[in-house]
Design a protein around this motif. Structure first.
Motif, PDB file in Angstrom:
ATOM      1  N   ALA A  65      21.905  16.350 -46.451  1.00 64.24           N
ATOM      2  CA  ALA A  65      21.777  15.245 -45.489  1.00 64.24           C
ATOM      3  C   ALA A  65      21.490  13.920 -46.186  1.00 64.24           C
ATOM      4  O   ALA A  65      20.807  13.870 -47.209  1.00 64.24           O
ATOM      5  CB  ALA A  65      20.664  15.561 -44.503  1.00 64.24           C
ATOM      6  N   ASP A  66      22.041  12.835 -45.614  1.00 62.37           N
ATOM      7  CA  ASP A  66      21.714  11.496 -46.098  1.00 62.37           C
ATOM      8  C   ASP A  66      20.497  10.958 -45.358  1.00 62.37           C
ATOM      9  O   ASP A  66      19.730  10.176 -45.885  1.00 62.37           O
ATOM     10  CB  ASP A  66      22.894  10.544 -45.852  1.00 62.37           C
ATOM     11  N   HIS A  67      20.386  11.380 -44.088  1.00 59.97           N
ATOM     12  CA  HIS A  67      19.291  10.882 -43.265  1.00 59.97           C
ATOM     13  C   HIS A  67      18.824  12.014 -42.343  1.00 59.97           C
ATOM     14  O   HIS A  67      19.647  12.812 -41.911  1.00 59.97           O
ATOM     15  CB  HIS A  67      19.771   9.690 -42.425  1.00 59.97           C
ATOM     16  N   VAL A  68      17.534  12.069 -42.078  1.00 56.81           N
ATOM     17  CA  VAL A  68      17.003  13.172 -41.274  1.00 56.81           C
ATOM     18  C   VAL A  68      16.137  12.623 -40.127  1.00 56.81           C
ATOM     19  O   VAL A  68      15.367  11.679 -40.330  1.00 56.81           O
ATOM     20  CB  VAL A  68      16.115  14.107 -42.139  1.00 56.81           C
ATOM     21  N   PHE A  69      16.339  13.183 -38.946  1.00 54.26           N
ATOM     22  CA  PHE A  69      15.431  12.902 -37.828  1.00 54.26           C
ATOM     23  C   PHE A  69      14.733  14.209 -37.471  1.00 54.26           C
ATOM     24  O   PHE A  69      15.414  15.235 -37.319  1.00 54.26           O
ATOM     25  CB  PHE A  69      16.201  12.414 -36.593  1.00 54.26           C
ATOM     26  N   ILE A  70      13.432  14.180 -37.327  1.00 54.97           N
ATOM     27  CA  ILE A  70      12.726  15.380 -36.869  1.00 54.97           C
ATOM     28  C   ILE A  70      12.237  15.122 -35.443  1.00 54.97           C
ATOM     29  O   ILE A  70      11.554  14.131 -35.182  1.00 54.97           O
ATOM     30  CB  ILE A  70      11.536  15.733 -37.784  1.00 54.97           C
ATOM     31  N   LEU A  71      12.677  15.988 -34.532  1.00 54.43           N
ATOM     32  CA  LEU A  71      12.271  15.849 -33.132  1.00 54.43           C
ATOM     33  C   LEU A  71      11.100  16.775 -32.837  1.00 54.43           C
ATOM     34  O   LEU A  71      11.058  17.901 -33.344  1.00 54.43           O
ATOM     35  CB  LEU A  71      13.420  16.242 -32.194  1.00 54.43           C
ATOM     36  N   ALA A  72      10.166  16.282 -32.044  1.00 50.90           N
ATOM     37  CA  ALA A  72       9.086  17.153 -31.571  1.00 50.90           C
ATOM     38  C   ALA A  72       8.503  16.568 -30.304  1.00 50.90           C
ATOM     39  O   ALA A  72       8.344  15.343 -30.197  1.00 50.90           O
ATOM     40  CB  ALA A  72       7.999  17.275 -32.633  1.00 50.90           C
ATOM     41  N   GLU A  73       8.233  17.427 -29.364  1.00 47.76           N
ATOM     42  CA  GLU A  73       7.621  17.049 -28.092  1.00 47.76           C
ATOM     43  C   GLU A  73       8.313  15.864 -27.426  1.00 47.76           C
ATOM     44  O   GLU A  73       7.694  14.913 -26.949  1.00 47.76           O
ATOM     45  CB  GLU A  73       6.141  16.765 -28.290  1.00 47.76           C
ATOM     46  N   GLY A  74       9.658  15.882 -27.466  1.00 46.10           N
ATOM     47  CA  GLY A  74      10.424  14.907 -26.701  1.00 46.10           C
ATOM     48  C   GLY A  74      10.652  13.561 -27.358  1.00 46.10           C
ATOM     49  O   GLY A  74      11.269  12.681 -26.768  1.00 46.10           O
ATOM     50  N   VAL A  75      10.132  13.400 -28.568  1.00 44.08           N
ATOM     51  CA  VAL A  75      10.360  12.108 -29.243  1.00 44.08           C
ATOM     52  C   VAL A  75      10.750  12.351 -30.704  1.00 44.08           C
ATOM     53  O   VAL A  75      10.688  13.480 -31.193  1.00 44.08           O
ATOM     54  CB  VAL A  75       9.091  11.215 -29.221  1.00 44.08           C
ATOM     55  N   VAL A  76      11.169  11.280 -31.397  1.00 47.94           N
ATOM     56  CA  VAL A  76      11.440  11.392 -32.829  1.00 47.94           C
ATOM     57  C   VAL A  76      10.094  11.348 -33.537  1.00 47.94           C
ATOM     58  O   VAL A  76       9.411  10.324 -33.519  1.00 47.94           O
ATOM     59  CB  VAL A  76      12.357  10.236 -33.301  1.00 47.94           C
ATOM     60  N   ALA A  77       9.725  12.468 -34.124  1.00 43.56           N
ATOM     61  CA  ALA A  77       8.399  12.559 -34.746  1.00 43.56           C
ATOM     62  C   ALA A  77       8.393  11.940 -36.134  1.00 43.56           C
ATOM     63  O   ALA A  77       7.375  11.414 -36.581  1.00 43.56           O
ATOM     64  CB  ALA A  77       7.954  14.014 -34.809  1.00 43.56           C
ATOM     65  N   ALA A  78       9.533  12.050 -36.818  1.00 48.92           N
ATOM     66  CA  ALA A  78       9.622  11.475 -38.162  1.00 48.92           C
ATOM     67  C   ALA A  78      11.080  11.253 -38.501  1.00 48.92           C
ATOM     68  O   ALA A  78      11.957  11.925 -37.973  1.00 48.92           O
ATOM     69  CB  ALA A  78       8.998  12.434 -39.181  1.00 48.92           C
ATOM     70  N   SER A  79      11.356  10.299 -39.369  1.00 48.18           N
ATOM     71  CA  SER A  79      12.735  10.107 -39.828  1.00 48.18           C
ATOM     72  C   SER A  79      12.730   9.473 -41.205  1.00 48.18           C
ATOM     73  O   SER A  79      11.735   8.896 -41.634  1.00 48.18           O
ATOM     74  CB  SER A  79      13.504   9.234 -38.838  1.00 48.18           C
ATOM     75  N   GLY A  80      13.846   9.608 -41.889  1.00 48.72           N
ATOM     76  CA  GLY A  80      13.969   9.032 -43.217  1.00 48.72           C
ATOM     77  C   GLY A  80      14.924   9.845 -44.051  1.00 48.72           C
ATOM     78  O   GLY A  80      15.524  10.812 -43.563  1.00 48.72           O
ATOM     79  N   SER A  81      15.067   9.455 -45.323  1.00 49.11           N
ATOM     80  CA  SER A  81      15.931  10.236 -46.211  1.00 49.11           C
ATOM     81  C   SER A  81      15.189  11.519 -46.571  1.00 49.11           C
ATOM     82  O   SER A  81      13.958  11.581 -46.426  1.00 49.11           O
ATOM     83  CB  SER A  81      16.236   9.422 -47.465  1.00 49.11           C
ATOM     84  N   PRO A  82      15.878  12.542 -47.068  1.00 47.96           N
ATOM     85  CA  PRO A  82      15.165  13.777 -47.440  1.00 47.96           C
ATOM     86  C   PRO A  82      14.017  13.530 -48.410  1.00 47.96           C
ATOM     87  O   PRO A  82      12.935  14.107 -48.250  1.00 47.96           O
ATOM     88  CB  PRO A  82      16.268  14.629 -48.082  1.00 47.96           C
ATOM     89  N   ASP A  83      14.209  12.612 -49.387  1.00 49.82           N
ATOM     90  CA  ASP A  83      13.139  12.347 -50.353  1.00 49.82           C
ATOM     91  C   ASP A  83      11.935  11.702 -49.689  1.00 49.82           C
ATOM     92  O   ASP A  83      10.781  12.025 -49.998  1.00 49.82           O
ATOM     93  CB  ASP A  83      13.666  11.447 -51.489  1.00 49.82           C
ATOM     94  N   GLU A  84      12.231  10.778 -48.756  1.00 43.65           N
ATOM     95  CA  GLU A  84      11.128  10.115 -48.049  1.00 43.65           C
ATOM     96  C   GLU A  84      10.311  11.123 -47.251  1.00 43.65           C
ATOM     97  O   GLU A  84       9.090  11.068 -47.223  1.00 43.65           O
ATOM     98  CB  GLU A  84      11.674   9.043 -47.098  1.00 43.65           C
TER      99      GLU A  84
END
Lengths: 267, 260
Positions: free
Chosen positions: A209-228
């Motif tokens: 992946a170039d960019h990742v969004f992590i969803l939890a409890e209905g919102v975007v809990a975290a996002s960024g590049s895999p290294d971030e």
């Protein structure tokens, strides 16, 4: 994000009185591989369905190439879907057609191409997924991994601008899994597509992946590049990425005190 | 207690009307996509083979036995009055007006209707319909419409075959076995069975049953819960609802056509 293909703003969606998304905002960059991750039941697949116009959000907007998907009429929606590809978790091959006809299906439905051209297009896509020799087999004769590769060939046969993958790594043996990971990366580069991959297989998805969004409890809990994300100091992100059984996301479903429950003889 | 009962009644009524509304919208969506079939007649032919031709065996055998039983029972009653020459009229009017359309529709819903519901329900459960939508192909046009039209087209033809086989088998039993005069069997039938009043009305019945049975079958499949249990329930509902609808509508149609 200046070079985004998909803009999702303030998205709300609920099903069976349960709120799945409560105000999601995210942008998916053009030509890149974007991963959508999160624990089971957070609505990752639902998000793909919303992007494909198969579900209508309660509120908010999804804009793909300047088209607002929820407000398109049926005809316009079907038109824009010709520029999208989706790989379903089960493959979803049409069981009454063989491999060749499954891949030729979208071409036959939308274009009046001569048979020789259809044959060449199908064989080219089958060659990419390494199954040219299996073109005569029926879906019931394919293994799970082969079915997913055939479904992938079918999804890319019209060279989509946007390719969506729903849990592409689930239930595969290590060799097939490696093949699918490489295919997603190579196809993205070779065909210049924008790829959205929904998955909770942390290792595989972070490798491409170039960019990742992590969803939890209905919102975007975290996002960024895999290294971030790997360097994130959020306990929640670390628990999810390393698969720790307990942490901010508790192992136990809320319950009264354990000893007290045992003494009370009630569950 | 009474409040609960009232609440349940209200809920069931609302559900019933919701289903009716859903079914109407479904039919509207289905009919608005029929032009798609003009460009793909092969899809229709394939479905006519699957729902119509493959139902032939059960229809022919059922027609055979129903005709033979009618002949035996009819003869036993008529012979007491010396009217066994009217056996042909009795059998043909029973079959053309009533038994042909109703029994064929019931058999058709068991043989083809249940198969349609299960097939469409399983296509939904295995995400084939969803994948079609994502390939910009409307499953309503590509999957539902050909099956619906094939059912409407096939049932009247199957009914005609059922009636023909029934009449001929009753002739064989009546004339060759029970000794009814061959001439009076056919000639009385010819003079008493009317084209407009009997044959056309019988055809209208089977046409209406075709719409209802196939409509219910594809609707139940399309709205099935996408799980094994959901598909199983939908298949059961398809057969039960079809049978009730056939018998209820038959009463209404018969009272309009022959009763008043």
């Amino acid at each position: 994000m200046p070079n985004a293909l998909i803009h999702i703003t303030d998205l709300y969606f609920s099903r069976a009185n349960r709120e799945i998304f409560s105000g999601i905002n995210l942008e998916i960059p053009k030509g890149k591989i974007t991963a959508i991750m999160g624990p089971s039941g957070t609505g990752k697949t639902t998000l793909l369905r919303l992007m494909g116009g198969q579900l209508i959000p309660d509120r908010g907007d999804i804009i793909i190439e300047e088209h607002s998907i929820p407000s398109l009429n049926n005809k316009a929606l079907y038109k824009i879907r010709q520029r999208m590809g989706m790989l379903f978790q089960s493959g979803a091959l049409l069981t009454d057609l063989n491999v060749f006809e499954n891949i030729a299906f979208p071409i036959r439905e939308h274009y009046d191409f001569p048979e020789t051209m259809i044959r060449d297009l199908v064989l080219m896509k089958l060659e990419i997924v390494g199954l040219r020799g299996a073109y005569r087999l029926m879906p019931s004769e394919l293994s799970g991994g082969m079915a997913r590769r055939v479904a992938l060939a079918r999804a890319i046969v019209l060279d989509p601008v946007l390719m969506m993958y729903d849990e592409p790594f689930t239930g595969l043996d290590p060799i097939t899994l490696g093949t699918i990971v490489t295919l997603i990366k190579d196809l993205n580069q070779a065909l210049g597509m924008t790829s959205v991959v929904v998955s909770h297989d942390v290792k595989e998805i972070l490798s491409i992946a170039d960019h990742v969004f992590i969803l939890a409890e209905g919102v975007v809990a975290a996002s960024g590049s895999p290294d971030e994300l790997k360097a994130s100091d959020s306990e929640w992100v670390q628990q999810f990425l390393h698969g720790l059984p307990d942490g901010p996301v508790p192992f136990h479903y809320p319950a009264p005190d354990y000893l007290q429950s045992l003494r009370d003889m009630t569950p | 207690m009474i409040l609960d009962w009232l609440q349940n009644m209200g809920k069931s009524s609302l559900n019933f009307f919701r289903k009716i509304g859903q079914f109407s919208l479904f039919l509207f969506h289905l009919l608005s996509g029929l032009n798609y079939l003009f460009f793909r007649p092969r899809l229709l032919i394939k479905e006519i083979y699957s729902v119509g031709v493959l139902s032939l065996l059960i229809i022919i055998f059922s027609g055979l036995f129903v005709g033979m039983v009618l002949s035996l029972l009819g003869y036993v009653t008529l012979v007491d009055f010396g009217a066994e020459g009217s056996l042909g009229v009795l059998v043909s009017l029973s079959l053309v007006r009533e038994l042909g359309p109703v029994l064929t529709a019931l058999l058709f819903s068991g043989r083809a209707g249940s198969a349609l519901t299960a097939e469409i329900g399983l296509m939904k459960a295995t995400e084939q319909l969803a994948s079609m939508e994502m390939m910009a192909v409307d499953p309503m046009k590509r999957i539902i419409a050909p099956r619906f039209i094939a059912g409407i087209f096939s049932l009247p033809i199957l009914t005609a075959i059922f009636i023909l086989v029934g009449i001929y088998s009753s002739f064989l039993v009546g004339s060759l076995w029970l000794g009814v005069d061959e001439g009076s069997f056919w000639s009385q039938m010819q003079s008493k069975v009317e084209f407009q009043h009997d044959l056309v009305n019988g055809f209208i019945k089977s046409f209406v049953f075709g719409i209802v049975v196939t409509g219910i079958a594809v609707f139940q499949g399309y709205t099935a819960t996408p799980t094994s249990a959901g598909v199983s329930e939908a298949t059961t509902r398809s057969v039960v609802h079809s049978a009730l609808a056939i018998l209820g509508l038959d009463f209404i149609l018969t009272s309009i056509m022959f009763g008043l």
